[in-house]
Design an enzyme around this catalytic site. Structure first.
Site, mmCIF file in Angstrom:
data_model
loop_
_atom_site.group_PDB
_atom_site.id
_atom_site.type_symbol
_atom_site.label_atom_id
_atom_site.label_comp_id
_atom_site.label_asym_id
_atom_site.label_seq_id
_atom_site.Cartn_x
_atom_site.Cartn_y
_atom_site.Cartn_z
ATOM 1 N N GLU C 27 0.842 -1.197 0.000
ATOM 2 C CA GLU C 27 0.000 0.000 0.000
ATOM 3 C C GLU C 27 0.882 1.255 0.000
ATOM 4 O OE1 GLU C 27 -2.357 -0.862 3.473
ATOM 5 O OE2 GLU C 27 -3.096 -2.714 2.551
ATOM 6 N N LEU C 51 -5.846 -1.987 -1.290
ATOM 7 C CA LEU C 51 -5.781 -1.990 0.175
ATOM 8 C C LEU C 51 -6.249 -3.356 0.673
ATOM 9 C CD1 LEU C 51 -7.258 0.857 2.445
ATOM 10 C CD2 LEU C 51 -6.376 -1.347 3.201
ATOM 11 N N GLU C 53 -4.291 -6.570 2.637
ATOM 12 C CA GLU C 53 -3.092 -7.241 3.131
ATOM 13 C C GLU C 53 -3.050 -8.709 2.730
ATOM 14 O OE1 GLU C 53 -4.985 -5.213 4.970
ATOM 15 O OE2 GLU C 53 -3.603 -3.538 5.194
ATOM 16 N N HIS C 121 -0.754 1.992 15.627
ATOM 17 C CA HIS C 121 0.499 2.172 14.893
ATOM 18 C C HIS C 121 1.668 2.013 15.854
ATOM 19 C CE1 HIS C 121 -2.651 4.118 12.555
ATOM 20 N NE2 HIS C 121 -1.943 3.863 11.489
HETATM 21 C C1 LIG Z 1 -6.188 -2.956 7.544
HETATM 22 C C2 LIG Z 1 -5.524 -1.646 7.319
HETATM 23 N N1 LIG Z 1 -4.590 -1.537 6.383
HETATM 24 C C3 LIG Z 1 -3.961 -0.364 6.179
HETATM 25 C C4 LIG Z 1 -4.271 0.733 6.927
HETATM 26 C C5 LIG Z 1 -3.545 2.066 6.716
HETATM 27 N N2 LIG Z 1 -4.470 3.016 6.120
HETATM 28 C C6 LIG Z 1 -5.156 3.900 6.862
HETATM 29 S S1 LIG Z 1 -6.255 4.751 5.960
HETATM 30 C C7 LIG Z 1 -5.817 3.974 4.527
HETATM 31 C C8 LIG Z 1 -6.503 4.328 3.250
HETATM 32 C C9 LIG Z 1 -7.964 4.146 3.315
HETATM 33 O O1 LIG Z 1 -8.569 4.507 2.112
HETATM 34 P P1 LIG Z 1 -10.143 4.452 1.961
HETATM 35 O O2 LIG Z 1 -10.642 3.126 2.413
HETATM 36 O O3 LIG Z 1 -10.495 4.826 0.575
HETATM 37 O O4 LIG Z 1 -10.669 5.522 2.988
HETATM 38 P P2 LIG Z 1 -10.383 7.081 2.974
HETATM 39 O O5 LIG Z 1 -9.240 7.315 3.884
HETATM 40 O O6 LIG Z 1 -10.084 7.474 1.566
HETATM 41 O O7 LIG Z 1 -11.632 7.692 3.474
HETATM 42 C C10 LIG Z 1 -4.800 3.063 4.781
HETATM 43 C C11 LIG Z 1 -4.141 2.241 3.749
HETATM 44 C C12 LIG Z 1 -5.259 0.577 7.906
HETATM 45 N N3 LIG Z 1 -5.642 1.584 8.688
HETATM 46 N N4 LIG Z 1 -5.868 -0.614 8.072
#
Ligand SMILES: Cc1ncc(C[n+]2csc(CCOP(=O)(O)OP(=O)(O)O)c2C)c(N)n1
Ligand SMILES: Cc1ncc(C[n+]2csc(CCOP(=O)(O)OP(=O)(O)O)c2C)c(N)n1
Ligand SMILES: [Mg+2]
Ligand SMILES: [Mg+2]
Lengths: 342, 348, 348, 342
Positions: C27, C51, C53, C121
């Site tokens: 990611e 997104l 894992e 985190h």
């Molecule tokens: C399981 C997981 N993987 C990775 C992350 C890191 N992360 C936080 S927000 C995000 C992007 C999320 O994108 P989206 O689902 O489109 O929501 P948005 O933030 O655009 O509203 C990522 C990769 C996480 N919080 N949880």
């Protein structure tokens, strides 16, 4: 020989209501004020981050046109007779529309002991409020979609018109949990009253939707499950209100799922990790709405400005108050590991 | 006497009748099968789910949040490893919401070797489970304890992980579960689903009671002065037998609750014997028995007559199907007996 | 000198140019971001994934099976816990297929506390990772070791888990990576992506070499005779500082490889000092440090002058955001210093 | 106002070729023989289990009409120029159609040291053969769908016409990994050459598809991803051959995914755990095919019987041979934990 296969197209209609304002003036003004109040809150949270009053910001500026109507349509209360809410981390506007005091968001931002959501343990935007069935917003993306069928199942059995609402981002729909939610909500004879929402801002952090997902519309993901679906314009509060209302009514009465994709903006980037600066090339739902309200003579730009000033000031006051509130003590780290026995 | 599968079934029946259990669910948990080990046959709230462990755990969490009282099953613990994030979330939800949301839910899953289950029906889960905060973890070695621990689990306000030692599920107990008929055949006729068509079958439940084994309390299976042996699940009866075979005066503790665990009981015994052997069958690196060893040396170092020892599963990527492979991979009677004798005889 | 993020980036560049690495992905790993900690900026084989894992780990396995050489990233180890089944599968595939299929793949993921990362985190992953057979596991505490371990990881024929201590990623090293320019600013100009538009940016890589740190080899950071301290990652420099602050003649070992680990190095040291402190920040129940304690008492009991000690993270459901919460949850300089002093002074 | 939403229907056509035999006589006879040989193998495996020569049986009797054509269409070999195969545990017929010696399945059943797939470590039906790109069949359901995009990506880059084939059961599609496969195979501009197969026998152990999944056709799950999809009759080897051929050709040449659902029978229940007895109310593809071959004068019932006897006997001979082969030794448990260094 029977026909081999057909190239299939996306089937969920995209719904917009671009030129209409078919809602009560009172409701329009209420929505506007809530949107502005939420924006003022988020901008204050960002300012707090930037001035060192918090370690991390994430939130929902840009989603107000969708999140405010959502909040207004929720049946608020505790227990299965009311709506259960599995939210994303960008939904301060939904909470404010439900009547939440913005000061609590400031407390969480500053991780004070007085933060009612997490006692200074969790990031900004990670709400939790049991009196309103708001389950804790979780950092792991999409797990809410795996939990939503559970609350909806209790509501299905309970009867009445309480439903489950679950929201998440577009990128997150790539996690299997989104598919799980579709499957568990449509078990034959056991369809669940769950409003499944995806807010599509076309981004997951720095990665664009267009590069990663081949679904023309995310709402199409529900089609195979014979679920109602639609994609709506989440930057237009009127459209959002009307479309959500219809979807809520369907789920409340039919006790079956509905998948709504809302196209919305991400107005300050992903989070403080990406700078949290205003993004000029995204549509700003508040500016657009104020334009329309002004054109129709419902609210002048000046009046709108006054609303904004009122809330900017009110929230600044709250921030001053929160400034002196205590931080949690290191000795409390084990508190609430177990449920209180009573 | 009831076997452990029957005991769990009876406890769950009691719990759905009296303790508010609303949903007993998982893959093949409902009719007609009633669970791959028959532990959920005939239960009125049992139902089948999609083949989706994440959905099962997630739904359990949602049910618990909305006021239901779920008992979710993962068919084999070998298949729980795609849900660890959800288990962690379940374990931190009360804490993260500063007590707003507690999750009264039970997850049960068969664990361990002993049925020639090959790579994927032989896993243990105690090491992984004990590393997840916010859960209570139990693992009985007798039907009566299984009954009593399930009653406690279904009353608890927190997530409880109920580990079912696969190899013991069909072994009959030596103690009677309050209410069960004395005659096995009578019990079987009452509560075991018939072969063939089950669509019209209904169990006849005995008059059961809320016999509870408190979570966090170990059981001294046999007192002794020569050495202390702490185990749980499949290896517990092997410890008892090994001590008897070797004629050792061992004090044998059935831990039963892995978290929280009965440190007082272990401590008292080790203070008395000065020697302690921990036995489990999970792989031996970053193993819960190593936690117990660490605590022992941390608190009782100067009272030890010999180093605390661990007998656990070999650190192999899987348990092979062939007889000799399984036997060489997880502790057997002989391994345990030898370890006991060595420890009892050990002198600097 | 390079910081650890730059060191990893340079090693990956070397690996894609010289060691056959074909895919560096996860990611936000590709352009424009190049990873949330910048560790993959400017790499020619870096790309962004959905997104998901499970898809990331699964795809890495598929790539490795088909002859590619992937380096997959999980953005934070906090989000790896829905893939444990796949990690276990990756770890047993060679074994289960009696050597037919080996998986030359690297998974890298930031771990640990130190950036006020709150509940999600701040996780550690060493306890969980070391319980999964079939993986090699490394965790550097300096940029040079990060470079050298990544080179070794990218050459290995087996799955390698590369744990990146988050708190150290932006700390500059004291040793030069062979090939890096002496001046930090020059290096930054060459390989750090600019702010703003990056679409036309290309890194200028220094002339790098295959400097490798062998997996399985610890490093004695400081020799000493009074006690042995074994640590890795974020807590390692704290151990060094704590010993210096307290004026203790500690022998400090940077384990670097968690599996396989350098038992010989630990053993020699403990034989010499008779006292050993293990330090890591994962939660302390069923913790890898407990394995090291167990092995120590198993093999060196009679050479110990005091019980082996463990300083680790508290067994809390999460690390709270507020300063005081994080500080009280994971080992800090003060905690480590106190433990060292107590151990050095301990007498029966 | 724009139309609100539509109730959407399943869109993947169901393809059958019920009355035709539009294939070469030679191919028909070859398929028949392979089907019979596979059945004889599976029945022998079951007999071994029942007489104590193995701890557990799981396999594919009932799926021969689908698995044999699948095996015939595979481009067999090692490396990305050839097909990569992520199989389910019911695919002995695919392996035999590819030319595998059935004796190895017997060895795995009896967990002998000579079992070339797992050296006596894994259950029956858990094949692995690197020379043919057959990746180890895994017990955890659906993980193969998460891995398949990896091998397909290498093939996409490699060029040529090697593709990835991944198969799994209907119940297993409820796992998120199935959705992951759909997503990763359709990344815009990065579509992957993967033939995604679901064998739908309407059961997951004791749980019927009808009670758990709301998708009218599982192949519809691909629709949202703008992927080609179809549902075929997997009990008819002719239909299966023609439909698979077309799908293989599409994936080989277009280098894009195709989702095929095959309706098939489960003829001996789930596994030995459920008794492994012949299920009379499921269609038996071999009986049906022999009926048609007889009607058309291609193969008489007597001739068919002779084929069966030949293979029953041949496999019985093999079983006798395997009986005396050694079991693995306990001292070998760590062997192959690490790849051989060379
Ligand atoms: C399981 C997981 N993987 C990775 C992350 C890191 N992360 C936080 S927000 C995000 C992007 C999320 O994108 P989206 O689902 O489109 O929501 P948005 O933030 O655009 O509203 C990522 C990769 C996480 N919080 N949880
Ligand atoms: C992840 C996982 N969960 C549960 C199981 C136990 N299990 C083995 S086969 C099976 C049913 C599979 O049904 P389906 O996918 O339809 O395949 P079929 O056996 O019908 O071919 C189950 C639940 C498993 N092997 N893996
Ligand atoms: Mg997004
Ligand atoms: Mg099936």
């Amino acid at each position: 020989m029977a026909p081999r296969e057909r190239k299939l197209k996306a089937v969920a209609p995209l719904v917009t209501h671009s030129d209409e304002l078919p809602l009560d003036k009172k409701l329009l003004l209420q929505m506007h004020e809530m949107m502005v109040k939420s924006r003022a809150l988020e901008e204050r949270l960002i300012a707090m981050y930037k001035s060192g009053h918090g370690y991390f910001w994430i939130g929902g500026p840009g989603e107000e046109a969708f999140n405010v109507p959502l909040g207004l349509l929720i049946k608020k209360g505790q227990g299965p007779a009311f709506d259960f809410l599995h939210f994303h981390y960008r939904q301060s506007a939904t909470l404010l529309a439900m009547g939440e005091d913005p000061i609590h968001a400031l407390r969480q931002m500053k991780n004070t002991a007085t933060d009612p959501y997490s006692g200074g343990r969790n990031f900004a935007g990670h709400f939790s409020k049991r009196e309103w069935n708001i389950v804790p917003v979780s950092s792991p993306i999409e797990v809410q979609y795996a939990m939503a069928p559970g609350t909806a199942l209790v509501q299905k059995r309970h009867g009445g018109d309480g439903i489950t609402v679950v929201t998440g981002g577009d990128a997150g729909t790539a996690e299997g949990d989104f598919a799980s939610c579709l499957i568990w909500s449509t078990r034959p004879g056991n369809e669940l009253p769950v409003l499944i929402i995806v807010t599509n801002n076309k981004w997951g952090i720095s990665t664009s939707y267009a590069t990663q997902q081949g679904a023309a519309r995310l709402s199409d993901r529900g089609v195979a499950f014979q679920m109602r679906t639609k994609t709506i314009d989440g930057n237009d509060p009127v459209s959002a209100y009307l479309e959500l209302k219809e979807a809520f009514e369907y789920v409340r009465t039919e006790r079956k799922p509905y998948l709504v994709e809302a196209n919305i903006s991400r107005l300050y980037g992903h989070s403080s990790a990406s700078g949290a600066n205003y993004v000029k090339d995204e549509a700003d739902c508040i500016t657009q709405f104020e334009e329309r309200l002004d054109e129709r003579g419902i609210l002048s730009k000046k009046e709108a400005q006054a609303v904004r000033e009122k809330w900017v000031e009110a929230i600044a006051d709250m921030a001053r108050k929160v400034k002196d509130e205590p931080q949690p003590d290191g000795s409390t780290i084990f508190d609430h590991t177990w449920a209180r026995e009573d | 006497m009831a076997n452990m599968a029957q005991a769990i079934r009876m406890a769950l029946h009691y719990a759905e009748e009296n303790l508010g259990v609303t949903d007993i669910f998982g893959e093949d948990v409902g009719a007609p099968l009633g669970g791959v080990f028959t532990a959920t046959q005939g239960l009125k709230t049992a139902w089948n789910t999609p083949l989706d462990e994440r959905g099962i755990i997630g739904t359990a969490m949602g049910l618990a949040m909305a006021g239901a009282r779920p008992v979710a099953e993962i068919q084999f613990c070998d298949y729980i490893y795609n849900t660890i994030d959800l288990l962690k979330l379940a374990g931190n939800t009360c804490w993260a919401s500063i007590g707003q949301w507690n999750l009264p839910m039970v997850v049960m899953t068969p664990v361990g070797s002993g049925i020639r289950g090959s790579i994927y029906h032989s896993h243990s889960f105690d090491a992984t489970a004990t590393h997840i905060p916010g859960w209570k973890i139990v693992m009985p070695s007798t039907p009566l304890d299984a009954y009593g621990l399930m009653i406690s689990a279904c009353r608890d306000k927190n997530p409880v992980m109920f580990l079912k030692p696969k190899a013991l599920l069909r072994i009959r107990g030596e103690e009677q579960i309050p209410g069960e008929p004395g005659d096995d055949k009578v019990l079987s006729k009452m509560i075991d689903a018939p072969l063939g068509d089950r669509s019209k079958w209904k169990p006849q439940w005995p008059e059961l009671t809320a016999y509870a084994v408190p979570i966090g309390k170990a059981k001294i299976v046999k007192t002794g002065g020569q050495l202390t042996v702490v185990s749980y699940g499949r290896t517990l009866p092997l410890c008892v037998k090994a001590a008897a075979d070797a004629g050792l005066d061992a004090e044998i503790i059935d831990l039963r609750s892995l978290w929280p665990y009965d440190w007082e009981c272990i401590k008292e015994s080790v203070k008395k014997t000065g020697r302690v052997l921990f036995v489990n069958e999970d792989t031996e690196v970053t193993n819960f028995g190593e936690h117990l060893v660490r605590r022992t040396v941390e608190e009782l170092f100067y009272e030890l007559l010999a180093p605390p020892r661990l007998v656990a599963g070999k650190f192999v990527p899987g348990i092979g199907l062939a007889d000799a492979l399984e036997m060489a991979s997880v502790p057997q009677l002989k391994d345990i007996g030898e370890a006991m004798q060595q420890l009892a005889a050990e002198a600097p």
